[in-house]
Design a protein around this motif. Structure first.
Motif, short mmCIF file in Angstrom:
data_model
loop_
_atom_site.label_atom_id
_atom_site.label_comp_id
_atom_site.label_asym_id
_atom_site.label_seq_id
_atom_site.Cartn_x
_atom_site.Cartn_y
_atom_site.Cartn_z
N ARG A 71 54.75 37.25 109.61
CA ARG A 71 55.54 38.61 109.47
C ARG A 71 57.15 38.43 109.60
O ARG A 71 57.91 38.85 108.71
N LYS A 72 57.63 37.48 110.72
CA LYS A 72 58.97 37.34 110.89
C LYS A 72 59.70 36.51 109.75
O LYS A 72 60.86 36.92 109.16
N LEU A 73 59.03 35.78 109.18
CA LEU A 73 59.40 35.00 108.11
C LEU A 73 59.35 35.84 106.48
O LEU A 73 59.72 35.31 105.76
N GLY A 74 58.67 37.00 106.59
CA GLY A 74 58.59 37.49 105.51
C GLY A 74 57.69 36.90 104.24
O GLY A 74 58.05 37.07 103.40
N LEU A 75 56.69 36.10 104.55
CA LEU A 75 55.79 35.43 103.85
C LEU A 75 54.72 36.26 103.24
O LEU A 75 54.06 37.04 103.90
N THR A 76 54.50 36.03 102.02
CA THR A 76 53.31 36.33 101.31
C THR A 76 52.05 35.43 101.94
O THR A 76 52.59 34.60 102.24
N THR A 81 50.35 33.88 99.88
CA THR A 81 50.12 32.74 99.14
C THR A 81 51.33 31.80 99.36
O THR A 81 51.04 30.55 99.56
N GLU A 82 52.41 32.47 100.03
CA GLU A 82 53.35 31.61 100.58
C GLU A 82 53.16 30.80 101.82
O GLU A 82 53.39 29.61 102.04
N ALA A 83 52.68 31.59 102.75
CA ALA A 83 52.38 31.14 103.93
C ALA A 83 51.15 29.99 103.90
O ALA A 83 51.23 29.00 104.39
N ALA A 84 50.00 30.35 102.82
CA ALA A 84 48.90 29.22 102.56
C ALA A 84 49.65 28.11 102.17
O ALA A 84 49.21 27.13 102.88
N LYS A 85 50.60 28.19 101.18
CA LYS A 85 51.21 26.75 100.96
C LYS A 85 51.87 25.99 101.91
O LYS A 85 51.68 25.05 102.17
N ARG A 86 52.65 26.60 102.73
CA ARG A 86 53.45 26.21 103.92
C ARG A 86 52.62 25.48 105.07
O ARG A 86 52.89 24.50 105.54
N MET A 87 51.19 26.38 105.03
CA MET A 87 50.58 25.85 106.25
C MET A 87 49.36 24.98 105.75
O MET A 87 48.46 24.31 106.53
N GLY A 88 49.31 24.59 104.63
CA GLY A 88 48.48 23.86 103.84
C GLY A 88 46.81 24.11 103.99
O GLY A 88 45.98 23.63 104.17
N LEU A 89 46.84 25.66 103.76
CA LEU A 89 45.72 26.46 103.63
C LEU A 89 45.47 27.05 102.36
O LEU A 89 46.40 26.98 101.58
N THR A 90 44.32 27.71 102.15
CA THR A 90 44.13 28.30 100.98
C THR A 90 44.51 29.81 101.24
O THR A 90 44.48 30.33 102.46
N LYS A 93 41.96 31.80 103.22
CA LYS A 93 41.92 31.36 104.85
C LYS A 93 42.99 31.85 105.46
O LYS A 93 42.67 32.31 106.76
N VAL A 94 44.15 32.13 104.88
CA VAL A 94 45.20 32.65 105.43
C VAL A 94 44.85 34.26 105.76
O VAL A 94 45.11 34.88 106.81
N SER A 95 43.97 34.89 104.70
CA SER A 95 43.78 36.29 105.02
C SER A 95 42.75 36.51 105.92
O SER A 95 42.88 37.37 106.79
N ALA A 96 41.87 35.63 106.25
CA ALA A 96 40.79 35.55 107.35
C ALA A 96 41.64 35.29 108.58
O ALA A 96 41.27 36.28 109.48
N LEU A 97 42.74 34.52 108.89
CA LEU A 97 43.40 34.54 110.04
C LEU A 97 44.16 35.55 110.21
O LEU A 97 44.18 36.31 111.32
N LEU A 98 44.98 36.31 109.22
CA LEU A 98 45.56 37.59 109.34
C LEU A 98 44.57 38.77 109.92
O LEU A 98 45.09 39.83 110.38
N ASN A 99 43.35 38.64 109.57
CA ASN A 99 42.38 39.69 109.75
C ASN A 99 41.57 39.22 111.30
O ASN A 99 40.57 39.95 111.55
N GLY A 100 42.19 38.13 111.91
CA GLY A 100 41.36 37.97 113.27
C GLY A 100 40.30 36.94 113.31
O GLY A 100 39.77 36.74 114.15
N ASP A 101 39.85 36.60 112.16
CA ASP A 101 39.03 35.45 112.00
C ASP A 101 39.44 34.01 112.12
O ASP A 101 39.68 33.33 111.24
N PHE A 102 39.20 33.51 113.43
CA PHE A 102 39.64 32.09 113.53
C PHE A 102 38.36 31.39 114.02
O PHE A 102 38.78 30.15 114.33
#
Length: 111
Positions: A45-50, A52-61, A64-73
């Protein structure tokens, strides 16, 4: 003016780990993983990433980023979550020090 009698509610103080309070196995691991997930969410949120952008940066799909943002770790290791934070531009410090208690604990400190 009517007076209402409040029902008595029993309140129990938290141990500081809601997962332990609920009697879940691996409560310490869940506490750390949830804390790391919260930090990842705040960083995105602080970086203002979508997603898709966050996924690319973190090496995820993106899913998976959507799952993380929904608390599924559940499908992430602590190490993978730390790697995600590193890839988002965050340092992680691990300090080890003795405790007066017979058994130590894990603590996630926020900057």
């Amino acid at each position: 003016m009517k007076k209402h009698d409040a029902k008595k509610i029993d309140i129990e103080a938290s141990s500081g780990n809601v997962f332990a309070d609920l009697g879940l196995p691996n409560a310490e691991e869940l506490k750390i993983k949830s804390g790391l997930t919260i930090e990842i969410t705040k960083a995105i949120r602080k970086l203002g990433l979508t997603q898709t952008e966050a996924a690319k940066r973190m090496g995820l799909t993106q899913p998976k980023v959507s799952a993380l943002l929904n608390g599924d770790f559940a499908n992430f290791s602590e190490r993978k979550l730390m790697d995600c934070l590193n890839r988002l531009g965050y340092n992680i410090e691990i300090r080890v020090r003795p405790t007066k208690e017979p058994v130590g604990h894990l603590l996630l400190a926020h900057a």
